[in-house]
Scaffold this active site. Structure first.
Site, PDB file in Angstrom:
ATOM      1  N   GLU A  39       0.850  -1.203   0.000  1.00 50.03           N
ATOM      2  CA  GLU A  39       0.000   0.000   0.000  1.00 50.03           C
ATOM      3  C   GLU A  39       0.880   1.246   0.000  1.00 50.03           C
ATOM      4  OE1 GLU A  39      -3.245   1.082  -0.218  1.00 50.03           O
ATOM      5  OE2 GLU A  39      -2.262   3.023   0.060  1.00 50.03           O
ATOM      6  N   HIS A  47     -25.433  -1.125  -0.495  1.00 51.08           N
ATOM      7  CA  HIS A  47     -26.587  -1.010  -1.386  1.00 51.08           C
ATOM      8  C   HIS A  47     -27.409  -2.293  -1.398  1.00 51.08           C
ATOM      9  CE1 HIS A  47     -25.731   2.943  -2.924  1.00 51.08           C
ATOM     10  NE2 HIS A  47     -24.455   2.614  -3.016  1.00 51.08           N
ATOM     11  N   SER A  79     -19.945   7.072   0.694  1.00 43.15           N
ATOM     12  CA  SER A  79     -21.196   7.236   1.450  1.00 43.15           C
ATOM     13  C   SER A  79     -21.423   6.123   2.465  1.00 43.15           C
ATOM     14  CB  SER A  79     -22.392   7.291   0.491  1.00 43.15           C
ATOM     15  OG  SER A  79     -22.191   8.241  -0.519  1.00 43.15           O
ATOM     16  N   CYS A 113     -11.147  12.174  23.972  1.00 40.75           N
ATOM     17  CA  CYS A 113     -11.991  12.947  23.047  1.00 40.75           C
ATOM     18  C   CYS A 113     -13.342  13.149  23.720  1.00 40.75           C
ATOM     19  CB  CYS A 113     -12.142  12.192  21.723  1.00 40.75           C
ATOM     20  SG  CYS A 113     -13.402  12.883  20.639  1.00 40.75           S
TER      21      CYS A 113
HETATM   22  C1  LIG Z   1     -18.274   9.847  -3.215  1.00 41.15           C
HETATM   23  C2  LIG Z   1     -18.347   8.345  -3.292  1.00 41.15           C
HETATM   24  C3  LIG Z   1     -19.391   7.673  -2.680  1.00 41.15           C
HETATM   25  C4  LIG Z   1     -19.469   6.284  -2.765  1.00 41.15           C
HETATM   26  N1  LIG Z   1     -20.443   5.647  -2.071  1.00 41.15           N
HETATM   27  C5  LIG Z   1     -20.505   4.290  -2.087  1.00 41.15           C
HETATM   28  C6  LIG Z   1     -21.480   3.618  -1.322  1.00 41.15           C
HETATM   29  O1  LIG Z   1     -22.233   4.236  -0.579  1.00 41.15           O
HETATM   30  N2  LIG Z   1     -21.557   2.271  -1.414  1.00 41.15           N
HETATM   31  C7  LIG Z   1     -20.724   1.549  -2.230  1.00 41.15           C
HETATM   32  O2  LIG Z   1     -20.883   0.333  -2.311  1.00 41.15           O
HETATM   33  N3  LIG Z   1     -19.732   2.166  -2.929  1.00 41.15           N
HETATM   34  C8  LIG Z   1     -19.600   3.510  -2.859  1.00 41.15           C
HETATM   35  N4  LIG Z   1     -18.602   4.153  -3.537  1.00 41.15           N
HETATM   36  C9  LIG Z   1     -17.622   3.350  -4.254  1.00 41.15           C
HETATM   37  C10 LIG Z   1     -16.572   2.786  -3.283  1.00 41.15           C
HETATM   38  O3  LIG Z   1     -16.071   3.792  -2.447  1.00 41.15           O
HETATM   39  C11 LIG Z   1     -15.436   2.172  -4.096  1.00 41.15           C
HETATM   40  O4  LIG Z   1     -15.992   1.210  -4.960  1.00 41.15           O
HETATM   41  C12 LIG Z   1     -14.384   1.490  -3.250  1.00 41.15           C
HETATM   42  O5  LIG Z   1     -13.962   2.276  -2.172  1.00 41.15           O
HETATM   43  C13 LIG Z   1     -13.201   1.151  -4.147  1.00 41.15           C
HETATM   44  O6  LIG Z   1     -12.241   0.484  -3.380  1.00 41.15           O
HETATM   45  P1  LIG Z   1     -10.837   0.126  -4.005  1.00 41.15           P
HETATM   46  O7  LIG Z   1     -10.176  -0.757  -3.031  1.00 41.15           O
HETATM   47  O8  LIG Z   1     -11.007  -0.352  -5.402  1.00 41.15           O
HETATM   48  O9  LIG Z   1     -10.082   1.523  -4.163  1.00 41.15           O
HETATM   49  P2  LIG Z   1      -9.303   2.404  -3.091  1.00 41.15           P
HETATM   50  O10 LIG Z   1     -10.006   2.481  -1.811  1.00 41.15           O
HETATM   51  O11 LIG Z   1      -8.979   3.686  -3.767  1.00 41.15           O
HETATM   52  O12 LIG Z   1      -7.978   1.575  -2.839  1.00 41.15           O
HETATM   53  C14 LIG Z   1      -6.913   1.547  -3.741  1.00 41.15           C
HETATM   54  C15 LIG Z   1      -5.641   1.586  -2.932  1.00 41.15           C
HETATM   55  O13 LIG Z   1      -4.534   1.411  -3.790  1.00 41.15           O
HETATM   56  C16 LIG Z   1      -3.475   2.205  -3.315  1.00 41.15           C
HETATM   57  N5  LIG Z   1      -2.544   2.398  -4.428  1.00 41.15           N
HETATM   58  C17 LIG Z   1      -2.781   3.047  -5.591  1.00 41.15           C
HETATM   59  N6  LIG Z   1      -1.687   3.010  -6.373  1.00 41.15           N
HETATM   60  C18 LIG Z   1      -0.754   2.316  -5.694  1.00 41.15           C
HETATM   61  C19 LIG Z   1       0.584   1.958  -5.972  1.00 41.15           C
HETATM   62  N7  LIG Z   1       1.196   2.323  -7.115  1.00 41.15           N
HETATM   63  N8  LIG Z   1       1.273   1.260  -5.048  1.00 41.15           N
HETATM   64  C20 LIG Z   1       0.693   0.887  -3.876  1.00 41.15           C
HETATM   65  N9  LIG Z   1      -0.581   1.218  -3.556  1.00 41.15           N
HETATM   66  C21 LIG Z   1      -1.294   1.917  -4.460  1.00 41.15           C
HETATM   67  C22 LIG Z   1      -4.169   3.469  -2.854  1.00 41.15           C
HETATM   68  O14 LIG Z   1      -3.383   4.209  -1.948  1.00 41.15           O
HETATM   69  C23 LIG Z   1      -5.432   2.911  -2.224  1.00 41.15           C
HETATM   70  O15 LIG Z   1      -5.298   2.690  -0.840  1.00 41.15           O
HETATM   71  C24 LIG Z   1     -18.495   5.545  -3.487  1.00 41.15           C
HETATM   72  C25 LIG Z   1     -17.436   6.234  -4.085  1.00 41.15           C
HETATM   73  C26 LIG Z   1     -17.352   7.610  -3.980  1.00 41.15           C
HETATM   74  C27 LIG Z   1     -16.192   8.328  -4.573  1.00 41.15           C
END
Ligand SMILES: Cc1cc2nc3c(=O)[nH]c(=O)nc-3n(C[C@H](O)[C@H](O)[C@H](O)COP(=O)(O)OP(=O)(O)OC[C@H]3O[C@@H](n4cnc5c(N)ncnc54)[C@H](O)[C@@H]3O)c2cc1C
Length: 489
Positions: free
Chosen positions: A38, A56, A52, A406
């Site tokens: 990470e 869902h 959020s 806190c």
């Molecule tokens: C405003 C908003 C509201 C949302 N609401 C909902 C909701 O209510 N319900 C729902 O189901 N989904 C929701 N989503 C979608 C949900 O948040 C995402 O689908 C989910 O968090 C994606 O997770 P992820 O692990 O793919 O990405 P991330 O959480 O972005 O994780 C990716 C990780 O990779 C790391 N990384 C990137 N590049 C590198 C690298 N080169 N080397 C090492 N580490 C790296 C980053 O630091 C990060 O920690 C929402 C999204 C947004 C933006």
């Protein structure tokens, strides 16, 4: 130049968001060596920390998409998962409201979609909807009710998944951006500033940067387009305004502006859905706020913007397919892409993790289930939820639970020490795990106290404690040292 340390594992996961941590935990059920890499100081700080938090129900997604395939099964996995990991989750239900005849026709389409998928849904008249949620606008025509929709604390879940994966033998490298990647014979090699990691299988869970990681391997068949969502969080004293998450009918690009009771009780409104250029543009805007307030008030007119205590933005990692990407790379053997995780990626994550394990097997790894897999992590102490008798007992056992650090959220020193022992390394890590600094004053009172506890527990100087990783140190130097040229302490 210092030589890089070589680490050899079966599976390397790049990215510790909800997807990477869910996969790490799922894989830790098998006899296989796992390393999650990470770039940030802690897991869960990408899009996972800024969304959020809605689990869902599964009636929104277009038929035939991977979003539809994984959303409802993911939803169904949440109660057991959160019970095992002692994570705050509420099945508070979802209402999609119609404000005119055109919207009512759309609501009925989603009702049918839910029915076809086996999602528990019902149609409510205006009177029935208002009986459930009296603060709703009286201008509505009716609503779709999905009682199995829920709310979770996403960061807490990612941290808990990682903690449990570590308990079961996985390894974690933080502060380690992957900067280069290549295939060397049967192995895939990824490199950070300090490590060369050789793996049989690499899982790309890098969120917004998944296309950049793919390109490091010379794999460029998809791109990620950032889409920002602003959110506004209200003081805890608004918590009884609505119980269920209130949705309008969706827009073309998002599920619309919602009124969201978070799992911890605070009300939230948002998000916007704006295509942006910069993947790391996390600014909130006056225009975004105005649109959100207008949208939220059209659902719940009594919402009072004076009660807002915090605001943030998260960025959706939308793929150019408009859908999740859950597959073995067609170009790089042994590279698995879990990308394009816009909403409902949080909901879908547990179900995607199950399929990711199947992809690891397809990539050629033989996976044998571990007999000693431990699904539970040590239960959390949440002091503010305990009875007086329970508090008394706890304080007698450990006086650190008798010191409130806190005041806004009644978080004790004992809970902060526990968070550090579970892996928190920063002020934000403490805030999202133990809620110290998450209340009305947003850490104005407790931040110095929390910093002192982190420094003491980790055995580091106060100046090295950060808000959220290197470069965010709140203390630069001791004032006395400055005045005495380094003599004073
Ligand atoms: C405003 C908003 C509201 C949302 N609401 C909902 C909701 O209510 N319900 C729902 O189901 N989904 C929701 N989503 C979608 C949900 O948040 C995402 O689908 C989910 O968090 C994606 O997770 P992820 O692990 O793919 O990405 P991330 O959480 O972005 O994780 C990716 C990780 O990779 C790391 N990384 C990137 N590049 C590198 C690298 N080169 N080397 C090492 N580490 C790296 C980053 O630091 C990060 O920690 C929402 C999204 C947004 C933006």
């Amino acid at each position: 130049m210092r030589e890089k340390q070589t680490l050899t594992v079966d599976v390397a996961i790049v990215g510790g968001g909800i997807i990477g941590t869910a996969v790490a935990r799922e894989l830790s059920k098998y006899d296989v060596s796992i390393l999650l890499v990470e770039k940030e100081a802690e897991v869960g700080w990408g899009t996972t920390k800024a969304n959020s938090g809605i689990v869902h129900a599964g009636f929104h997604e277009e038929p035939g998409t991977l979003k539809a395939k994984y959303c409802f099964p993911g939803n169904q996995m949440y109660p057991k998962l959160c019970e095992e990991l002692d994570v705050c989750f509420r099945r508070n239900g979802i209402l999609m409201v119609a404000r005119n005849q055109e919207e009512w026709d759309i609501v009925q389409k989603y009702y049918q979609r839910g029915k076809d998928r086996g999602v528990p849904v019902e149609l409510l008249s205006k009177e029935e909807a208002l009986a459930l949620e009296p603060a709703l606008s009286s201008d509505i025509l009716g609503a779709l009710h999905a009682p199995e929709g829920g709310s979770v604390m996403p960061f807490e879940l990612a941290a808990a998944l990682m903690e449990n994966a570590l308990q079961n033998g996985a390894q974690l490298l933080t502060n380690s951006p992957v900067v280069a990647a290549q295939v060397e014979g049967e192995r895939k090699v990824i490199e950070t500033a300090e490590h060369r990691i050789e793996a049989k299988v690499v899982i790309n869970a890098a969120g917004l940067f998944a296309d950049d990681l793919a390109q490091m391997f010379g794999d460029d068949y998809f791109t990620i387009k950032p889409r920002k969502g602003e959110e506004y969080l209200f003081d805890l004293d608004t918590k009884d305004m609505v119980t269920r998450t209130i949705f309008p009918v969706p827009t073309k690009v998002s599920k619309g502006i919602l009124v969201i009771p978070t799992a911890e009780g605070n009300l939230m409104m948002g998000p916007t859905g704006d295509n942006i250029e910069e993947k790391e543009d996390l600014a909130t805007t006056r225009d975004g706020f105005a649109r959100i307030l207008e949208g939220a008030k059209s659902l719940v007119p009594g919402i009072n913007p004076r009660k807002i205590i915090a605001q943030f933005a998260g960025v959706r990692a939308a793929s150019d397919r408009g859908d999740f990407i859950v597959e073995l790379s067609p170009n790089v053997p042994g590279l698995i892409h879990l990308a394009g995780m816009e909403s409902p990626g949080l909901t879908a994550a547990p179900a995607i993790a199950v399929d990711a394990v199947k992809l690891v097997e397809e990539a050629g790894l033989k996976l044998t289930p571990k007999e000693d897999f431990e699904p539970r992590r040590k239960p959390m102490v949440r002091f503010r939820s305990l009875s007086h008798e329970e508090r008394d007992r706890l304080i007698k056992e450990n006086p650190a639970y008798g010191r409130i650090i806190c005041r806004c959220e009644s978080v004790t020193e004992g809970e902060i020490i526990d968070a550090v022992q579970r892996g928190a390394r920063t002020l934000d890590g403490i805030k999202f795990r133990a809620r110290a600094g998450a209340g009305r004053c947003q850490g104005g009172f407790c931040q110095p106290l929390v910093m002192a506890i982190i420094a003491r527990e980790l055995g580091i100087p106060l100046e090295e404690v950060t808000k959220r990783g290197l470069g965010s140190e709140p203390v630069m130097y001791h004032a006395k040292e400055l005045l005495t040229g380094g003599e004073g302490q």
